[in-house]
Design a protein around this motif. Structure first.
Motif, PDB file in Angstrom:
ATOM      1  N   CYS A  53       0.796  -1.246   0.025  1.00  0.00           N
ATOM      2  CA  CYS A  53       0.073   0.044  -0.110  1.00  0.00           C
ATOM      3  C   CYS A  53       0.969   1.243   0.106  1.00  0.00           C
ATOM      4  CB  CYS A  53      -1.047   0.042   1.347  1.00  0.00           C
ATOM      5  SG  CYS A  53      -2.010  -1.124   1.140  1.00  0.00           S
ATOM      6  N   HIS A  54       0.242   2.304  -0.831  1.00  0.00           N
ATOM      7  CA  HIS A  54       0.836   3.639  -0.722  1.00  0.00           C
ATOM      8  C   HIS A  54      -0.237   4.701  -0.534  1.00  0.00           C
ATOM      9  CE1 HIS A  54       5.015   2.677  -1.922  1.00  0.00           C
ATOM     10  NE2 HIS A  54       4.507   1.618  -2.435  1.00  0.00           N
ATOM     11  N   HIS A  59      -5.468  11.586 -13.366  1.00  0.00           N
ATOM     12  CA  HIS A  59      -4.145  12.080 -13.538  1.00  0.00           C
ATOM     13  C   HIS A  59      -3.094  11.702 -12.320  1.00  0.00           C
ATOM     14  CE1 HIS A  59      -0.702  15.351 -14.847  1.00  0.00           C
ATOM     15  NE2 HIS A  59      -0.179  14.022 -14.559  1.00  0.00           N
ATOM     16  N   LYS A  60      -3.960  12.150 -11.227  1.00  0.00           N
ATOM     17  CA  LYS A  60      -2.987  11.901  -9.731  1.00  0.00           C
ATOM     18  C   LYS A  60      -3.437  10.590  -9.456  1.00  0.00           C
ATOM     19  CE  LYS A  60      -1.672  15.888  -9.184  1.00  0.00           C
ATOM     20  NZ  LYS A  60      -0.172  16.434  -8.876  1.00  0.00           N
ATOM     21  N   ALA A  61      -4.420   9.841  -9.694  1.00  0.00           N
ATOM     22  CA  ALA A  61      -4.629   8.302  -9.435  1.00  0.00           C
ATOM     23  C   ALA A  61      -3.507   7.549 -10.093  1.00  0.00           C
ATOM     24  CB  ALA A  61      -6.100   8.119  -9.683  1.00  0.00           C
ATOM     25  N   PHE A  62      -3.451   8.033 -11.477  1.00  0.00           N
ATOM     26  CA  PHE A  62      -2.360   7.170 -12.355  1.00  0.00           C
ATOM     27  C   PHE A  62      -0.973   7.193 -11.807  1.00  0.00           C
ATOM     28  CE2 PHE A  62       0.641   7.152 -15.663  1.00  0.00           C
ATOM     29  CZ  PHE A  62       0.413   6.054 -16.335  1.00  0.00           C
ATOM     30  N   GLU A  63      -0.689   8.453 -11.506  1.00  0.00           N
ATOM     31  CA  GLU A  63       0.760   8.746 -11.029  1.00  0.00           C
ATOM     32  C   GLU A  63       1.177   7.791  -9.685  1.00  0.00           C
ATOM     33  OE1 GLU A  63       1.270  12.959 -10.587  1.00  0.00           O
ATOM     34  OE2 GLU A  63       1.922  12.990 -12.753  1.00  0.00           O
ATOM     35  N   LEU A  64       0.018   7.653  -8.528  1.00  0.00           N
ATOM     36  CA  LEU A  64       0.258   7.005  -7.524  1.00  0.00           C
ATOM     37  C   LEU A  64       0.343   5.584  -7.964  1.00  0.00           C
ATOM     38  CD1 LEU A  64       0.323   6.644  -4.541  1.00  0.00           C
ATOM     39  CD2 LEU A  64      -2.143   6.715  -4.578  1.00  0.00           C
ATOM     40  N   ALA A  65      -0.584   5.113  -8.791  1.00  0.00           N
ATOM     41  CA  ALA A  65      -0.627   3.740  -9.260  1.00  0.00           C
ATOM     42  C   ALA A  65       0.725   3.279  -9.875  1.00  0.00           C
ATOM     43  CB  ALA A  65      -1.852   3.532 -10.236  1.00  0.00           C
ATOM     44  N   TYR A  66       1.274   4.287 -10.551  1.00  0.00           N
ATOM     45  CA  TYR A  66       2.556   3.992 -11.359  1.00  0.00           C
ATOM     46  C   TYR A  66       3.728   3.860 -10.501  1.00  0.00           C
ATOM     47  CZ  TYR A  66       6.143   4.603 -14.979  1.00  0.00           C
ATOM     48  OH  TYR A  66       7.368   4.458 -15.925  1.00  0.00           O
ATOM     49  N   SER A  67       3.780   4.820  -9.422  1.00  0.00           N
ATOM     50  CA  SER A  67       4.580   4.723  -8.191  1.00  0.00           C
ATOM     51  C   SER A  67       4.501   3.397  -7.445  1.00  0.00           C
ATOM     52  CB  SER A  67       4.496   5.835  -7.343  1.00  0.00           C
ATOM     53  OG  SER A  67       4.729   7.135  -8.022  1.00  0.00           O
ATOM     54  N   THR A  68       3.072   2.980  -7.189  1.00  0.00           N
ATOM     55  CA  THR A  68       2.881   1.667  -6.458  1.00  0.00           C
ATOM     56  C   THR A  68       3.520   0.407  -7.109  1.00  0.00           C
ATOM     57  OG1 THR A  68       0.983   2.711  -5.528  1.00  0.00           O
ATOM     58  CG2 THR A  68       1.157   0.409  -5.440  1.00  0.00           C
ATOM     59  N   ALA A  69       3.366   0.571  -8.588  1.00  0.00           N
ATOM     60  CA  ALA A  69       3.733  -0.640  -9.305  1.00  0.00           C
ATOM     61  C   ALA A  69       5.232  -0.704  -9.641  1.00  0.00           C
ATOM     62  CB  ALA A  69       3.270  -0.554 -10.779  1.00  0.00           C
ATOM     63  N   TYR A  70       5.932   0.380  -9.469  1.00  0.00           N
ATOM     64  CA  TYR A  70       7.587   0.492  -9.564  1.00  0.00           C
ATOM     65  C   TYR A  70       7.852   0.121  -8.144  1.00  0.00           C
ATOM     66  CZ  TYR A  70      11.768   2.724 -11.270  1.00  0.00           C
ATOM     67  OH  TYR A  70      12.920   3.255 -11.699  1.00  0.00           O
ATOM     68  N   ALA A  71       7.401   0.381  -7.079  1.00  0.00           N
ATOM     69  CA  ALA A  71       7.889  -0.029  -5.705  1.00  0.00           C
ATOM     70  C   ALA A  71       7.791  -1.491  -5.508  1.00  0.00           C
ATOM     71  CB  ALA A  71       7.306   0.781  -4.579  1.00  0.00           C
ATOM     72  N   PHE A  72       6.655  -2.020  -6.133  1.00  0.00           N
ATOM     73  CA  PHE A  72       6.325  -3.382  -5.957  1.00  0.00           C
ATOM     74  C   PHE A  72       7.463  -4.169  -6.719  1.00  0.00           C
ATOM     75  CE2 PHE A  72       3.784  -6.847  -7.659  1.00  0.00           C
ATOM     76  CZ  PHE A  72       3.650  -7.795  -6.543  1.00  0.00           C
ATOM     77  N   ALA A  73       7.343  -3.823  -7.963  1.00  0.00           N
ATOM     78  CA  ALA A  73       8.022  -4.933  -9.110  1.00  0.00           C
ATOM     79  C   ALA A  73       9.301  -4.444  -8.976  1.00  0.00           C
ATOM     80  CB  ALA A  73       7.478  -4.536 -10.538  1.00  0.00           C
ATOM     81  N   GLY A  74      10.214  -3.568  -8.481  1.00  0.00           N
ATOM     82  CA  GLY A  74      11.534  -3.184  -8.657  1.00  0.00           C
ATOM     83  C   GLY A  74      12.045  -2.706 -10.094  1.00  0.00           C
ATOM     84  N   LEU A  75      11.109  -2.726 -10.841  1.00  0.00           N
ATOM     85  CA  LEU A  75      11.348  -2.291 -12.297  1.00  0.00           C
ATOM     86  C   LEU A  75      10.445  -1.193 -12.700  1.00  0.00           C
ATOM     87  CD1 LEU A  75      11.934  -5.803 -14.261  1.00  0.00           C
ATOM     88  CD2 LEU A  75      13.717  -4.242 -13.537  1.00  0.00           C
TER      89      LEU A  75
END
Length: 427
Positions: free
Chosen positions: A282-283, A307-323
């Motif tokens: 979670c973030h 827009h704001k929801a997308f940027e948070l989702a993108y950051s969440t996916a980045y922190a989760f996958a490590g890529l």
């Protein structure tokens, strides 16, 4: 989308600079501040809202509602707007992401603005003696990115009304960019598709209001009508008997989902290290909604929220996958209640589940829920829910052994939420 029969309305975007070296004192005089990066909305959104204001005329309080519904064709609402990235330096830099692609979050803003302009165009009776309707984004279905977008090449966003109910309107939008190899098929250029649903309200009473009828003409328009009508029937079914059937058959699925989560809770040292608890993905992001983020009706712009929801989702996916994530689609967006200027808005995200059937293209399903929080009243109410899907970039270039983890729930509430989204994605 069929555009061959009649010419569509093309909304111009005011050109800025073709090169950063053109900037000088004289060029800044008289240049609208909205055209420069970091201010209010993008030039595209501003152009779309200006076009809408020319249709959605102001009225006096005693002006009556539209007295007679019209029948319009999809071609009458068809509208497009061009992004001249190849010649407009400021526009290009405003939309550029770190990987020389197009910022998807900003496109989401523009898609919502274009859909709103098209809906206003369809609902207008072009009579200044009728008060205009209040048109509100209700939901978004299946925004799919078919191919990556290059910020150095021009693109076009276009759409039209494809279906209407009594007080609801569906608009299909396409973002197209010619392929670098010069493919001749029009379908080769389509990079992004989306379906927006708007609902109409009487702008004075706030009650549901009927909208102009739609008459599809071409075979393509008739097919789009049938597809949209099927989506509407599916939405109605989900609210009725179909949902009850799912609830009656999900006990075994719930137990299976919860089994691994219980191991994390009871025997954490023995838990599968390829799994992770949902709560650990979670973030959260919070903001106070500002006047600069409002739309033409004075409420917070739905595109800004996406827009704001997308940027948070993108950051969440980045922190989760490590890529670095690779956006695939927006599965669904619900606009449950309006958001006002001054609201304390909290976006909460999590990885709901992953799909690992294809090890070279794992899918990460992210949920973002926006809450309007009122600390003085000790209340928090859901205003919007978003569901995004990402993959990861260049996974095939990594050494063997890298993997995306599976997400498991620790509570029955989390398990039910996962099952609900899985079922929605399959339908």
């Amino acid at each position: 989308m069929d555009t061959s029969s009649k010419e569509m309305t093309v909304i111009p975007v005011v050109s800025t600079l073709s090169s950063p070296f053109e900037v000088n004192a004289s060029s800044l005089i008289g240049k609208p501040i909205c055209l420069w990066p970091g201010t209010y909305h993008s030039p595209v959104t501003n152009a779309l809202w200006e076009a809408r204001s020319n249709i959605d005329l102001t009225y006096a309080d005693n002006v009556p509602a539209q007295s007679e519904l019209l029948t319009k064709t999809p071609s009458e609402s068809r509208t497009s707007i061009d992004y001249n990235f190849s010649t407009d330096y400021v526009l290009r830099e405003e939309y550029r992401d770190p990987w020389n692609g197009v910022r998807i979050g900003k496109l989401l803003e523009d898609l919502d603005a274009l859909a709103g302009t098209i809906s206003v165009k369809h609902c207008s009776d072009e009579n200044i003696m009728s008060r205009p309707l209040l048109l509100v984004t209700a939901s978004v279905d299946k925004m799919v990115l078919r191919k990556s977008l290059n910020v150095d090449a021009d693109l076009r966003m276009a759409g039209a009304v494809t279906w209407v109910g009594r007080s609801s309107i569906e608009i299909q939008l396409e973002v197209s960019q010619p392929p670098p190899d010069g493919g001749s098929q029009a379908s080769d250029a389509v990079a992004f598709t989306a379906n927006f649903t708007f609902v109409a309200r009487d702008s004075k009473t706030g009650e549901s209001a009927p909208v102009n009828r739609l008459l599809p003409e071409s075979e393509q328009e008739k097919m789009l009508w049938e597809e949209a009508d099927a989506r509407d029937r599916t939405r109605r079914m989900k609210r009725g008997e179909k949902q009850r059937e799912i609830e009656n058959t999900e006990d075994e699925r719930l137990r299976d989902l919860l089994a691994e989560g219980m191991i994390f809770h009871d025997l954490p040292a023995l838990a599968n290290r390829d799994n992770i608890l949902l709560r650990d993905t979670c973030h959260e992001y919070s903001l106070i909604c500002q006047p600069q983020q409002r739309n033409t009706h004075g409420r917070i712009f739905g595109g800004f929220l996406m827009h704001k929801a997308f940027e948070l989702a993108y950051s969440t996916a980045y922190a989760f996958a490590g890529l670095v994530p690779c956006f695939t689609e927006v599965e669904h967006v619900d606009f449950l209640r309006p958001v006002d200027v001054g609201d304390f808005l909290r976006f909460k995200s999590c990885v709901l589940y992953t799909e690992l059937d294809n090890p070279l293209q794992p899918l990460i399903n992210i949920e973002v829920v926006a809450h309007v929080t009122r600390p003085e009243l000790r209340t928090s109410e859901v205003s919007n829910s978003f569901h995004f899907t990402f993959s990861v970039r260049n996974l095939h270039t990594l050494e063997n052994g890298f993997s995306v983890r599976s997400v498991v729930p620790a509570t029955e509430e989390e398990a039910r939420k996962i099952l609900k989204r899985m079922d929605a994605n399959k339908s």
